[in-house]
Structure formats: C-alpha cells, structure tokens
Design an enzyme around this catalytic site. Structure first.
Site, PDB file in Angstrom:
ATOM      1  N   GLN A   1       0.828  -1.191   0.113  1.00 30.71           N
ATOM      2  CA  GLN A   1      -0.100   0.084  -0.058  1.00 30.71           C
ATOM      3  C   GLN A   1       0.828   1.149   0.029  1.00 30.71           C
ATOM      4  O   GLN A   1       0.207   2.314  -0.032  1.00 30.71           O
ATOM      5  CB  GLN A   1      -1.045   0.003   1.413  1.00 30.71           C
ATOM      6  CG  GLN A   1      -1.873  -0.895   1.041  1.00 30.71           C
ATOM      7  CD  GLN A   1      -2.994  -1.071   2.156  1.00 30.71           C
ATOM      8  OE1 GLN A   1      -2.731  -1.705   3.241  1.00 30.71           O
ATOM      9  NE2 GLN A   1      -4.166  -0.684   1.998  1.00 30.71           N
ATOM     10  N   LEU A  58      -7.712   1.313   2.980  1.00 23.41           N
ATOM     11  CA  LEU A  58      -7.170   2.547   2.599  1.00 23.41           C
ATOM     12  C   LEU A  58      -6.923   2.674   1.129  1.00 23.41           C
ATOM     13  O   LEU A  58      -6.917   3.903   0.878  1.00 23.41           O
ATOM     14  CB  LEU A  58      -5.663   2.752   3.614  1.00 23.41           C
ATOM     15  CG  LEU A  58      -6.067   2.810   4.964  1.00 23.41           C
ATOM     16  CD1 LEU A  58      -4.767   2.772   5.548  1.00 23.41           C
ATOM     17  CD2 LEU A  58      -7.053   3.998   5.358  1.00 23.41           C
TER      18      LEU A  58
END
Length: 199
Positions: free
Chosen positions: A63, A110
C-alpha cells in the site's frame, strides 16, 4: 542508527502516498523479507506514519508501493485493547469446524478510500511470522484485530478485500469510492483528505 525496539519504529517516519486499487503492486504476490536492516526499519517507520496520517488500523507494504511481505498494525481487539505491531513473512490460520464462527462486519481498505462493505471472516485468527528484527512471533487476534490480521495478510498475496466481495457488493463499493473520490487527493495522505464541498 539501528532501532532496538518496536516503540522506536512506531515514530519518526515520513508519510508516503497510499496506492489505489488497480495499481499492479496491489495485485501481485510479495517477496519475502530477508534483511532486517536499517532500510527495512526506515520503511516500517514510514508505514506507521502513513497509517496514522490516514487513520487506518493496518497497512501493508504494497500500500506504499513496496512488494515486500510486511505489514504494520495499530488496532483494537475484541476487548478494545489496542495492539501495535509489525509482521514480516506472515501466515494466518483460523479455526476449523465447530470453533469457526464468521463475523460479517463492514470492512474498508485505505487503497479503496471511503468505501465499506460487509465481508464474512472468522472472528479469531492466529498470525505467525517474524517481527521487525527477525524474531519468530505469533499473535492471536480477536474482534477487529482478527479481521485486520486476515485483511493485511491477504494484501501480501495480492488480494484486496474487494476481491472477496460478490459482484453486487463490489459495485456498491465502487460507487461509494467514486462518490467520495473528490475528498482524496492523488497523493493522499501526503496531502490530507479534503472536506465536503471542497474540490
């Protein structure tokens, strides 16, 4: 200077951009962590800073655009005790048979900012692997922490939680994310999330 403790690694990092669904690094298996060195520790510091800036409870290396089998977390368990840690090269096991109880709570990611959909996952999980210094560790997760350990380990095999959704739920997730996209700059959370009404 080498870090000596988890506490040292949880502070002092810089915020990095969070990758979004569709970027190749999110959809490919990761490489194992083999060097528990200063470079790794700098990445871990940055991941904690990025997770905090984005108000997440877990963050995988993919991420922040790095294809390593690594995640960090700062997440409450079912007793609302906050658990903080780092996992390198994790594997997750969940109960079988009568011990297996599924919890279909809403889940978000996210890398799909602003979207939430129910995902059925076992309500307990044991994660084993190595800490930031190469020591063997095991953590039993309950409540949100069980979900977090499973969600972050999925990331490291190239699976994002949207991959676990039905077509209908996936469509709803995409609609939610699209409606809120104007709040999340391309380099979020380096540039903070906007407020309603802002471009």
């Amino acid at each position: 200077m080498s870090a000596k403790s988890l506490e040292e690694l949880a502070t002092g990092g810089k915020v990095r951009r969070i990758t979004r669904w569709g970027e190749p690094v999110l959809h490919a298996p990761t490489r194992p962590v083999t060097s528990f060195d200063d470079d790794l520790h700098e990445l871990i510091r940055d991941m904690f800073a990025t997770m905090e800036a984005s108000q997440g409870v877990g963050l995988a290396a993919t991420q922040v655009g790095v294809d390593l089998a690594l995640f960090v977390y700062d997440c409450p368990d079912e007793d609302l005790r906050n658990q903080v840690g780092v996992f390198c090269n994790p594997t997750v096991s969940t109960p079988d048979g009568r011990e297996r109880k599924l919890d279909a709570t809403e889940e978000g990611c996210l890398s799909w900012p602003g979207g939430y959909q129910p995902v059925a996952r076992p309500d307990r999980a044991i994660c084993t692997g190595q800490d930031a210094f190469g020591n063997e560790i095991a953590v039993e997760g309950t409540g949100l922490l069980a979900r977090c350990l499973q969600h972050e380990t999925d990331h490291l095999s190239g699976m994002v939680f949207g991959d676990r959704l039905s077509k209908r739920s996936r469509r709803k997730l995409d609609e939610q994310v699209e409606q809120l996209a104007h709040l999340y700059p391309d380099d979020w959370p380096i540039t903070p999330k906007g407020r309603h009404g802002e471009a």
